[in-house]
Design a protein around this motif. Structure first.
Motif, PDB file in Angstrom:
ATOM      1  N   MET A 578       0.812  -1.221   0.000  1.00  0.00           N
ATOM      2  CA  MET A 578       0.000   0.000   0.000  1.00  0.00           C
ATOM      3  C   MET A 578       0.840   1.263   0.000  1.00  0.00           C
ATOM      4  SD  MET A 578      -3.287  -0.679   2.391  1.00  0.00           S
ATOM      5  CE  MET A 578      -4.590  -1.767   1.833  1.00  0.00           C
ATOM      6  N   TYR A 579       1.973   1.213   0.656  1.00  0.00           N
ATOM      7  CA  TYR A 579       2.803   2.412   0.706  1.00  0.00           C
ATOM      8  C   TYR A 579       3.325   2.797  -0.680  1.00  0.00           C
ATOM      9  CZ  TYR A 579       2.855   2.490   5.800  1.00  0.00           C
ATOM     10  OH  TYR A 579       2.501   2.585   7.119  1.00  0.00           O
ATOM     11  N   ARG A 580       3.229   1.876  -1.621  1.00  0.00           N
ATOM     12  CA  ARG A 580       3.640   2.206  -2.987  1.00  0.00           C
ATOM     13  C   ARG A 580       2.568   3.014  -3.717  1.00  0.00           C
ATOM     14  NH1 ARG A 580       5.592  -3.857  -4.760  1.00  0.00           N
ATOM     15  NH2 ARG A 580       7.267  -4.111  -3.211  1.00  0.00           N
ATOM     16  N   TYR A 581       1.324   2.932  -3.245  1.00  0.00           N
ATOM     17  CA  TYR A 581       0.203   3.545  -3.960  1.00  0.00           C
ATOM     18  C   TYR A 581      -0.525   4.619  -3.158  1.00  0.00           C
ATOM     19  CZ  TYR A 581       0.802  -0.558  -6.909  1.00  0.00           C
ATOM     20  OH  TYR A 581       1.333  -1.526  -7.724  1.00  0.00           O
ATOM     21  N   LEU A 582      -0.443   4.543  -1.813  1.00  0.00           N
ATOM     22  CA  LEU A 582      -1.193   5.450  -0.968  1.00  0.00           C
ATOM     23  C   LEU A 582      -0.266   6.234  -0.071  1.00  0.00           C
ATOM     24  CD1 LEU A 582      -3.933   2.928   0.251  1.00  0.00           C
ATOM     25  CD2 LEU A 582      -4.092   4.461  -1.703  1.00  0.00           C
ATOM     26  N   THR A 607     -11.963  12.742  -8.182  1.00  0.00           N
ATOM     27  CA  THR A 607     -11.297  13.498  -9.249  1.00  0.00           C
ATOM     28  C   THR A 607     -10.113  12.668  -9.744  1.00  0.00           C
ATOM     29  OG1 THR A 607     -11.953  15.624  -8.340  1.00  0.00           O
ATOM     30  CG2 THR A 607     -10.068  15.618  -9.836  1.00  0.00           C
ATOM     31  N   ILE A 608      -9.992  12.573 -11.084  1.00  0.00           N
ATOM     32  CA  ILE A 608      -8.946  11.772 -11.716  1.00  0.00           C
ATOM     33  C   ILE A 608      -7.924  12.701 -12.364  1.00  0.00           C
ATOM     34  CG2 ILE A 608      -8.451   9.905 -13.314  1.00  0.00           C
ATOM     35  CD1 ILE A 608     -10.379   9.131 -11.108  1.00  0.00           C
ATOM     36  N   LEU A 609      -6.647  12.375 -12.166  1.00  0.00           N
ATOM     37  CA  LEU A 609      -5.550  13.145 -12.777  1.00  0.00           C
ATOM     38  C   LEU A 609      -4.733  12.210 -13.652  1.00  0.00           C
ATOM     39  CD1 LEU A 609      -3.210  15.713 -11.070  1.00  0.00           C
ATOM     40  CD2 LEU A 609      -2.234  13.810 -12.348  1.00  0.00           C
ATOM     41  N   PHE A 610      -4.582  12.588 -14.915  1.00  0.00           N
ATOM     42  CA  PHE A 610      -3.690  11.886 -15.838  1.00  0.00           C
ATOM     43  C   PHE A 610      -2.560  12.823 -16.218  1.00  0.00           C
ATOM     44  CE2 PHE A 610      -6.696   8.492 -16.652  1.00  0.00           C
ATOM     45  CZ  PHE A 610      -5.891   7.443 -17.087  1.00  0.00           C
ATOM     46  N   SER A 611      -1.337  12.290 -16.214  1.00  0.00           N
ATOM     47  CA  SER A 611      -0.196  13.085 -16.713  1.00  0.00           C
ATOM     48  C   SER A 611       0.621  12.223 -17.671  1.00  0.00           C
ATOM     49  CB  SER A 611       0.680  13.572 -15.559  1.00  0.00           C
ATOM     50  OG  SER A 611       1.440  12.508 -15.038  1.00  0.00           O
ATOM     51  N   PHE A 644       1.040  12.329  -3.406  1.00  0.00           N
ATOM     52  CA  PHE A 644       0.877  11.926  -2.010  1.00  0.00           C
ATOM     53  C   PHE A 644       0.751  13.126  -1.080  1.00  0.00           C
ATOM     54  CE2 PHE A 644       2.944   7.434  -2.240  1.00  0.00           C
ATOM     55  CZ  PHE A 644       1.864   6.999  -2.999  1.00  0.00           C
ATOM     56  N   ASN A 645       1.474  14.203  -1.388  1.00  0.00           N
ATOM     57  CA  ASN A 645       1.426  15.384  -0.528  1.00  0.00           C
ATOM     58  C   ASN A 645       0.027  15.977  -0.442  1.00  0.00           C
ATOM     59  OD1 ASN A 645       4.103  15.201   0.129  1.00  0.00           O
ATOM     60  ND2 ASN A 645       4.801  16.753  -1.341  1.00  0.00           N
ATOM     61  N   HIS A 646      -0.789  15.678  -1.437  1.00  0.00           N
ATOM     62  CA  HIS A 646      -2.151  16.228  -1.465  1.00  0.00           C
ATOM     63  C   HIS A 646      -3.200  15.120  -1.393  1.00  0.00           C
ATOM     64  CE1 HIS A 646      -0.559  20.240  -2.211  1.00  0.00           C
ATOM     65  NE2 HIS A 646       0.289  19.682  -3.085  1.00  0.00           N
ATOM     66  N   GLU A 647      -2.843  14.039  -0.676  1.00  0.00           N
ATOM     67  CA  GLU A 647      -3.766  12.960  -0.302  1.00  0.00           C
ATOM     68  C   GLU A 647      -4.321  12.184  -1.498  1.00  0.00           C
ATOM     69  OE1 GLU A 647      -6.476  13.793   3.056  1.00  0.00           O
ATOM     70  OE2 GLU A 647      -5.794  15.870   2.882  1.00  0.00           O
ATOM     71  N   GLY A 648      -3.559  12.156  -2.574  1.00  0.00           N
ATOM     72  CA  GLY A 648      -3.980  11.379  -3.726  1.00  0.00           C
ATOM     73  C   GLY A 648      -3.546   9.924  -3.604  1.00  0.00           C
ATOM     74  N   THR A 649      -4.177   9.087  -4.402  1.00  0.00           N
ATOM     75  CA  THR A 649      -3.838   7.665  -4.463  1.00  0.00           C
ATOM     76  C   THR A 649      -3.248   7.369  -5.840  1.00  0.00           C
ATOM     77  OG1 THR A 649      -5.589   7.030  -2.943  1.00  0.00           O
ATOM     78  CG2 THR A 649      -4.750   5.312  -4.393  1.00  0.00           C
ATOM     79  N   LEU A 658       1.045   8.662 -15.836  1.00  0.00           N
ATOM     80  CA  LEU A 658       0.713   8.444 -14.430  1.00  0.00           C
ATOM     81  C   LEU A 658      -0.767   8.732 -14.235  1.00  0.00           C
ATOM     82  CD1 LEU A 658       2.667   9.817 -11.354  1.00  0.00           C
ATOM     83  CD2 LEU A 658       0.277  10.427 -11.658  1.00  0.00           C
ATOM     84  N   MET A 659      -1.446   7.859 -13.489  1.00  0.00           N
ATOM     85  CA  MET A 659      -2.865   8.068 -13.172  1.00  0.00           C
ATOM     86  C   MET A 659      -3.010   8.114 -11.648  1.00  0.00           C
ATOM     87  SD  MET A 659      -6.170   5.642 -13.980  1.00  0.00           S
ATOM     88  CE  MET A 659      -7.689   5.799 -13.017  1.00  0.00           C
ATOM     89  N   ALA A 660      -3.649   9.179 -11.167  1.00  0.00           N
ATOM     90  CA  ALA A 660      -3.878   9.336  -9.729  1.00  0.00           C
ATOM     91  C   ALA A 660      -5.350   9.608  -9.465  1.00  0.00           C
ATOM     92  CB  ALA A 660      -3.024  10.471  -9.164  1.00  0.00           C
ATOM     93  N   VAL A 661      -5.811   9.180  -8.293  1.00  0.00           N
ATOM     94  CA  VAL A 661      -7.212   9.342  -7.887  1.00  0.00           C
ATOM     95  C   VAL A 661      -7.253  10.124  -6.589  1.00  0.00           C
ATOM     96  CG1 VAL A 661      -9.377   8.160  -7.349  1.00  0.00           C
ATOM     97  CG2 VAL A 661      -7.747   7.107  -8.916  1.00  0.00           C
ATOM     98  N   PHE A 662      -8.196  11.065  -6.501  1.00  0.00           N
ATOM     99  CA  PHE A 662      -8.379  11.854  -5.292  1.00  0.00           C
ATOM    100  C   PHE A 662      -9.815  11.624  -4.792  1.00  0.00           C
ATOM    101  CE2 PHE A 662      -4.959  13.707  -7.627  1.00  0.00           C
ATOM    102  CZ  PHE A 662      -4.059  14.153  -6.673  1.00  0.00           C
ATOM    103  N   GLY A 663      -9.905  11.022  -3.583  1.00  0.00           N
ATOM    104  CA  GLY A 663     -11.229  10.716  -3.030  1.00  0.00           C
ATOM    105  C   GLY A 663     -11.499   9.238  -2.917  1.00  0.00           C
ATOM    106  N   ALA A 664     -10.566   8.392  -3.250  1.00  0.00           N
ATOM    107  CA  ALA A 664     -10.722   6.938  -3.126  1.00  0.00           C
ATOM    108  C   ALA A 664      -9.334   6.359  -2.812  1.00  0.00           C
ATOM    109  CB  ALA A 664     -11.271   6.326  -4.408  1.00  0.00           C
ATOM    110  N   PRO A 665      -9.251   5.284  -2.044  1.00  0.00           N
ATOM    111  CA  PRO A 665     -10.361   4.486  -1.516  1.00  0.00           C
ATOM    112  C   PRO A 665     -11.092   5.115  -0.346  1.00  0.00           C
ATOM    113  CG  PRO A 665      -8.296   3.620  -0.702  1.00  0.00           C
ATOM    114  CD  PRO A 665      -7.937   4.707  -1.681  1.00  0.00           C
ATOM    115  N   LEU A 666     -10.529   6.174   0.284  1.00  0.00           N
ATOM    116  CA  LEU A 666     -11.197   6.817   1.410  1.00  0.00           C
ATOM    117  C   LEU A 666     -11.506   8.254   1.045  1.00  0.00           C
ATOM    118  CD1 LEU A 666      -8.984   5.554   4.383  1.00  0.00           C
ATOM    119  CD2 LEU A 666     -11.177   4.652   3.607  1.00  0.00           C
ATOM    120  N   PRO A 667     -12.605   8.780   1.554  1.00  0.00           N
ATOM    121  CA  PRO A 667     -12.926  10.190   1.295  1.00  0.00           C
ATOM    122  C   PRO A 667     -11.868  11.095   1.910  1.00  0.00           C
ATOM    123  CG  PRO A 667     -14.364   9.277   2.983  1.00  0.00           C
ATOM    124  CD  PRO A 667     -13.610   8.125   2.410  1.00  0.00           C
TER     125      PRO A 667
END
Length: 865
Positions: A578-582, A607-611, A644-649, A658-667
């Motif tokens: 998990m520490y690799r992703y969260l 919210t989904i972020l693609f870079s 990670f600094n802004h609570e993304g997964t 790179l694909m990141a998710v904000f709001g999952a798995p936890l609000p």
């Protein structure tokens, strides 16, 4: 010695045996001749025989009926002698202050009991004063209500008192309407006096016999009830016993015991349903009705006429057709004098409930209170025992309790699983109780091979010390073998396998001196000891946190030990992954929730972020493989930190994307869209720092594009049985991916969809870039170029540029292409290389030459991803 008459001998002897007179009795008996002594014995025998007959009469269950018949015969004969049309004998009930009698009902001729106050009417006056009344005309004491109850008209009345041997009025005889329609005279009064004293003695004797018989029955019933109540500790059975014994004791039609629940302010009981088999629960408020009054005040009620009492609710009678006449309702207290229930008796079979009935019922309630308290305490003990057992079994940690020698007393399911005990055998049968039987009474350190467990437990049992030792290694072995290989009898193999088969499991622990040898511990103690080679045993390795605590009694003394093993094996593996992703905070929260937090699919607003790196192929074509890996690792290292600094997964890496998710798995604690925007701005800043270092190293710069969109997605572990990954899927994911590609068209580094912009518009500076339809989507969407956050003010040049661009877009969308061109050219003068301005100028000039159709809505369809 002159002998007394029969009936007085025992009385005389009784007087002579009082203090200091025994010698007189002995001297008188000593001087008797043989014949006189025989005569004395005959007299005593005769008197004892009378006593025996009296006792038999008292114990005769038909006594009450016999006494009624005697009273009926006397009444009839008095009427005949004095030539009265109606004769009634009113008995005096001093307990209730009433006169009562039984008269035949007109139609059925069944006896009906009537009662009148002892000071009311003509009979009441005679009973109160002891003086007779001979009335020939209207009299102020005459009671029309009593006449109505009697059921006949009275013209002349002779009302005579009947005295007991103690000169107390025991009855009143009322004679009405002398034959020949003449008044009663003095001769009638004198005639009555001739047998009045005999009637008094008879009635007094009848009442004495009745009271003695009732007391005898009551005492016997109370004794039976007391004996029966002590036979059960089951609360429901005790309820039934109490109700039935109370009914028998009080000779009532019905009896009910309501238990009091203080916390709910309710009275409840169980009664038999219509089928007579099942029990039905009844609940009432503890401050309503007869029982509620007794419960709320703690005072008993003895009601002679239920329908005249305002607290009585007659609706039940109306529904059932049953008529409630009288009620005896008393409280039941426990040993601490606290109310625990209410007994309610309805309709005494003969007459009314008396003060004597109340005394017997109060005595009964004392016994009932003790029985109920014992039953309730026993029920609480059983509930507490089951409660503790349920808690023990529901714990996810392995828990083992021991006695003062360190031998296992209880072990929960988690401990069996931790030790590798297969609770289901090869046939699917549950072997839990068999494993428990095999483990109970064994020393805990023999079956839980953790270093220094014995020392710590013994210290805890001796001194009450508590021990916590993190990350201990636990290794046990599981060996599946044929029973005959062990030389174990079939009965012993059943302990391990649960079936009378040839297969069994052996659990073993590694020998501390010889690590290649495993020693079995689940073989019965009487079996032949064996040793297993490490190559034939499947090792089960655990990492556990060990806690050893003492179990104490209420006085604080140690009475046993408690060994708690927290399995952190899976947690360690999960944390590493998990520490690799969260972020560490989110990872800890997910760990606290368990596997289900990821396994269960959910719909969420995120919210989904693609870079993506621009020109990645060109950038890396001259680099070796090691250099490419090094470049990507350095780049992703700083980009993931921004996420990670802004609570993304971190959802995944896709090549250089790179694909990141904000709001999952936890609000998130804040707006997920704002967090994603902050992460994108941080990535922009970090990329600038990354490129500055590359410039110094004379390496080509990296440019990226970021697409961000918000919306509902489905999140969860998705994949196959062999490979599963936590990810999100949905339109929001696809759109953000397309927007990342759109950044190439407009030469922007960060583009937001309108859905993300709406969630944080008050916090950011943007340019309303365009309204486009991305490839693969029919619905058009407004897109915005992210300029910065509003904490950093815009310079004048940027303000002017954005103003011209916005005015140009307004004219463009309205079809005023000439005005739009003017504004776009003004914007181009400020930023000559702006790709979005160049694209719009080209489109506008083309539309000016060849206007779009009337259905044109300003949407531009993208032909590339």
């Amino acid at each position: 010695m002159a002998l007394l008459s029969t009936g007085s001998v025992l009385a005389t002897l009784s007087e002579l045996t009082q203090v200091n007179r025994t010698q007189s009795l002995l001297s008188r008996v000593k001087d008797l001749s043989v014949s006189e002594f025989v005569c004395l014995l005959d007299f005593i025998t005769a008197e004892f025989q009378q006593f025996i007959r009296a006792i038999e009469l008292i114990n005769n269950e038909a006594l009450e009926n016999m006494l009624e018949k005697v009273l009926e015969a006397i009444t009839l004969k008095i009427g005949q002698i004095l030539e009265a049309e109606h004769t009634t004998i009113f008995l005096v009930d001093h307990d209730k202050g009433q006169l009562w009698s039984k008269i035949p009902e007109k139609n059925t001729h069944k006896p009906v009991e009537i009662r009148t106050p002892i000071n009311l009417g003509i009979p009441g006056h005679v009973a109160s004063t002891g003086e007779f009344l001979n009335i020939t005309s209207a009299h102020p004491l005459f009671s029309s209500d009593l006449e109505k109850q009697m059921g006949y008209k009275m013209h002349s009345i002779l009302c005579m008192p009947v005295f007991s041997s103690k000169n107390q009025v025991v009855a009143v005889v009322q004679l009405a309407n002398k034959a020949g329609d003449v008044p009663f005279n003095c001769e009638d009064e004198e005639c009555f006096q001739d047998f009045a004293s005999s009637i008094g003695i008879i009635l007094e004797s009848c009442q004495s016999f009745y009271v003695a018989a009732r007391n005898q029955r009551g005492a016997a019933a109370l004794l039976r009830a007391t004996q029966t109540l002590g036979q059960s500790l089951d609360l429901e059975v005790t309820l039934q016993i109490v109700m039935e014994q109370a009914r028998i004791l009080m000779q009532a039609d019905r009896s009910t015991l309501f238990l009091y629940r203080k916390e709910m302010q309710q009275l409840w009981t169980k009664v038999a349903a219509a089928d007579g088999q099942t029990m039905m629960e009844i609940r009432i408020s503890s401050n309503r009705g007869i029982a509620g009054y007794v419960a709320s005040t703690g005072k008993g009620l003895n009601i002679t006429d239920a329908y005249k009492d305002p607290r009585f609710d007659p609706t039940t009678d109306a529904k059932t057709g049953y008529e409630t006449r009288n009620i005896l309702c008393l409280p039941v207290f426990n040993s601490a004098n606290e109310l625990i229930g209410v007994t309610q008796l309805i309709n005494k079979q003969q007459g009314y409930f008396t003060a004597s009935d109340e005394e017997f019922m109060r005595a009964f309630n004392i016994q009932a209170g003790i029985a109920l308290e014992n039953a309730r305490l026993f029920e609480n003990v059983l509930l507490e025992k089951q409660y503790q057992k349920d808690i023990l079994q529901s714990l996810s940690n392995a828990v083992i309790s021991t006695d003062m020698e360190g031998k296992i007393v209880t072990i929960n399911d988690a401990a069996l699983a931790l030790l590798g005990c297969p609770t289901a055998d090869v046939h699917g049968k549950n072997n839990k109780h068999l494993w428990e039987q095999n483990l109970i009474e064994r020393l805990v350190w023999e079956v839980v091979p953790i270093e220094n467990l014995q020392t710590r437990l013994e210290d805890s049992l001796k001194t009450g010390a508590k021990h916590f030792v993190p990350e201990q290694s636990l290794t046990v072995g599981l060996y599946h073998v044929k029973s005959e290989e062990l030389g174990v009898k079939s009965q012993e193999s059943e302990v391990a396998s649960g079936e009378n088969t040839n297969e069994t499991y052996i659990l073993a622990m590694r020998d501390r001196v010889y690590p290649n040898i495993f020693i079995p511990w689940n073989i019965p103690l009487a079996s032949k000891p064996i040793l297993l080679n490490a190559t034939s045993v499947k090792p089960i390795e655990r990492s556990v946190n060990l806690t050893v605590n003492p179990l104490t009694n209420p006085e604080g003394g140690v009475r046993g030990g408690l060994v708690v093993l927290e399995d952190i094996s899976q947690e360690k593996r999960m944390k590493t992954t998990m520490y690799r992703y969260l972020t560490p905070r989110v990872a800890e929260q997910v760990m606290a929730l368990g596997d289900d937090a990821l396994m269960v699919g959910e719909r969420k607003e995120v919210t989904i972020l693609f870079s993506d790196i621009r020109g990645y192929t060109t950038l890396t074509e001259n680099l070796g493989a090691a250099e490419v890996v090094s470049l990507l690792n350095q780049y992703f290292e700083t980009m993931v930190e921004a996420v990670f600094n802004h609570e993304g997964t971190l959802d995944k890496f896709i090549g250089d994307a790179l694909m990141a998710v904000f709001g999952a798995p936890l609000p998130l604690t804040e707006n997920h869209a704002w967090k994603a925007v902050q992460a994108a701005l941080d990535m922009r800043h970090r990329l600038a720092e990354f490129n500055r270092r590359r410039i110094v190293q004379e390496q080509p710069q990296i440019h990226i594009g970021i697409g961000i969109s918000s919306g509902e997605v489905v999140s969860g572990n998705i994949g196959s049985q062999k490979r599963m990954d936590y990810t999100v899927i949905g339109d929001g994911v696809n759109l953000s991916s397309r927007l990342e590609g759109v950044t190439k068209e407009y030469h922007c580094d960060i583009i937001l969809s309108e859905f993300t912009y709406q969630l944080c518009s008050d916090r950011i500076w943007v340019r309303a870039l365009d309204k486009i339809r991305v490839k693969g989507k029919y619905q058009a969407v407004n897109v915005y170029e992210l300029i910065g956050d509003r904490n950093t003010p815009l310079d004048d040049s940027t303000h002017e540029f954005l103003s011209h661009y916005q005015d140009a877009r307004v004219a463009y969308l309205s079809g005023d292409f000439s005005t739009a061109i003017a504004y776009f050219e003004a914007a181009k003068k400020i930023r000559p290389k702006d790709q979005a301005v160049s694209i719009h100028l080209e489109r506008t000039r083309n539309y000016l030459k060849q206007p779009p159709p009337d259905s044109w809505d300003g949407v531009w369809t993208m032909l590339r991803k």
